[in-house]
Enzyme design. Sequence first.
Site, PDB file in Angstrom:
ATOM      1  N   HIS A 195       0.822  -1.368   0.112  1.00 56.30           N
ATOM      2  CA  HIS A 195      -0.109  -0.084  -0.005  1.00 56.30           C
ATOM      3  C   HIS A 195       0.631   1.416   0.072  1.00 56.30           C
ATOM      4  O   HIS A 195       0.313   2.324  -0.265  1.00 56.30           O
ATOM      5  CB  HIS A 195      -1.028  -0.174   1.401  1.00 56.30           C
ATOM      6  CG  HIS A 195      -0.393   0.260   2.460  1.00 56.30           C
ATOM      7  ND1 HIS A 195      -0.218  -0.731   3.353  1.00 56.30           N
ATOM      8  CD2 HIS A 195      -0.060   1.461   3.282  1.00 56.30           C
ATOM      9  CE1 HIS A 195       0.380  -0.197   4.563  1.00 56.30           C
ATOM     10  NE2 HIS A 195       0.522   1.183   4.289  1.00 56.30           N
ATOM     11  N   ASP A 213       0.595  -7.604   1.470  1.00 56.94           N
ATOM     12  CA  ASP A 213       0.772  -6.267   1.534  1.00 56.94           C
ATOM     13  C   ASP A 213       2.268  -5.957   1.628  1.00 56.94           C
ATOM     14  O   ASP A 213       2.907  -5.291   2.555  1.00 56.94           O
ATOM     15  CB  ASP A 213       0.092  -5.457   2.865  1.00 56.94           C
ATOM     16  CG  ASP A 213       0.284  -3.984   3.243  1.00 56.94           C
ATOM     17  OD1 ASP A 213       0.201  -3.338   1.817  1.00 56.94           O
ATOM     18  OD2 ASP A 213       0.171  -3.473   4.171  1.00 56.94           O
ATOM     19  N   SER A 258       4.633   2.558   8.027  1.00 55.24           N
ATOM     20  CA  SER A 258       4.634   1.317   7.208  1.00 55.24           C
ATOM     21  C   SER A 258       5.745   1.068   6.391  1.00 55.24           C
ATOM     22  O   SER A 258       6.327   1.739   5.663  1.00 55.24           O
ATOM     23  CB  SER A 258       3.309   1.485   6.138  1.00 55.24           C
ATOM     24  OG  SER A 258       2.166   1.622   7.218  1.00 55.24           O
TER      25      SER A 258
END
Length: 404
Positions: free
Chosen positions: A138, A168, A252
Amino acid sequence: MDEKQMVRTDEKRTNENRNYFNWLFRFTASALVVTVMLLLGAFALFKANVFPFGSSQAQSNPNTVEQSNLDLTQTSTMNSEEDASVVKAVETVSDAVVGVVNYQQSQLLSEENSQAGTGSGVIYKKENESAYVVTNHHVIEGANSIDVILSGGEKVQAEVLGSDQLSDLAVLRIDGASINEIADFGSSKELKVGETAIAIGNPLGMEFAGSVTKGIISGLERTMPVDLNQDGQSDWETEVLQTDAAINPGNSGGALVNLSGEVIGINSMKIAKQEVEGIGFAIPTATAKPIIEDLEQYGEVTRPYMGIQTRDLSTISTQQLQNTLKLPKEVQEGVIVAATQNGSPAQEAGLQKYDVIVQVDGQDISSLVDLRKFIYEEKTVGDSMDITFYRNGEKQTTALTLAK
């Protein structure tokens, strides 16, 4: 003054004296009670060593003070040792944690790319003058171009080798000329709840690059639902580590590290609700490593393939279950075949639209997540499996050979 008046005067004085002595007695008794209570309270505090009154308590039990000082020294030493370990772990891996900038086409200038978002990444390999970075899918999703910002601030253009929405994860390749440090992966399988965990990344953008937060491993083998097409139905459940180390937007793709400076997870999701704090997630290295290898080598994750479009039986009304699918009333869970792809393993196995899959190799299947987890975790390309399904209310079985 006559005799009667004298008698009344004497009685009045007698009553006044009696009232005075009664008041004096009550006051004295109350004061005595309060004094006794205070003395008893002070004695109790003295016995509990709250008020040691000089050195008498220490003299009566000299080991008490020594033990207290010893406990404080041990605690201080333990804290100092852990702090030193954290500092060393951060120094070991921090240069391998980088920034990742996602550029997408500008809405104002059709030929210009503008910064659409930032995240973090981890350099895990250097080979043949190239370096390899793992980050989250993402973080780089929808990018026209990507830059990696090294720990010293240098900006390097990156190439996407592969990306996987289900896990992911994504792998980037950059020029390795300026890369001196790479991160070592540790074993997430040996982790225990309560171990120290250190999150390194770029929360809220590159302004806070290289930020470090410390916590513990709060939970192992947690699962988080993944909705790929945003239809409100879970398409997958990702296995994650739970930590209370602060993980914010921008973290992230960064590293979750143990006290040895080894990467034990790739920071990913965070519950973004005001009422929830201290719950962050990372993809464990045991899960991430084989996916990273596939993305680096093939550009995608090789998974077994059936070739069907599905819908969970739980989303269908009771009327449709009985009138359209003609299922027995006891069948309430399973996966409906909405369509089969031409030439797919499902078509070759004879599966048709409106078939309801309820078992695979004898294992109950209640949802698409169950079906995918069984295929992806228990089977490989080329394996055969027995599928139990209902068609027009009749229970049937077929064999299906999984393809790539």
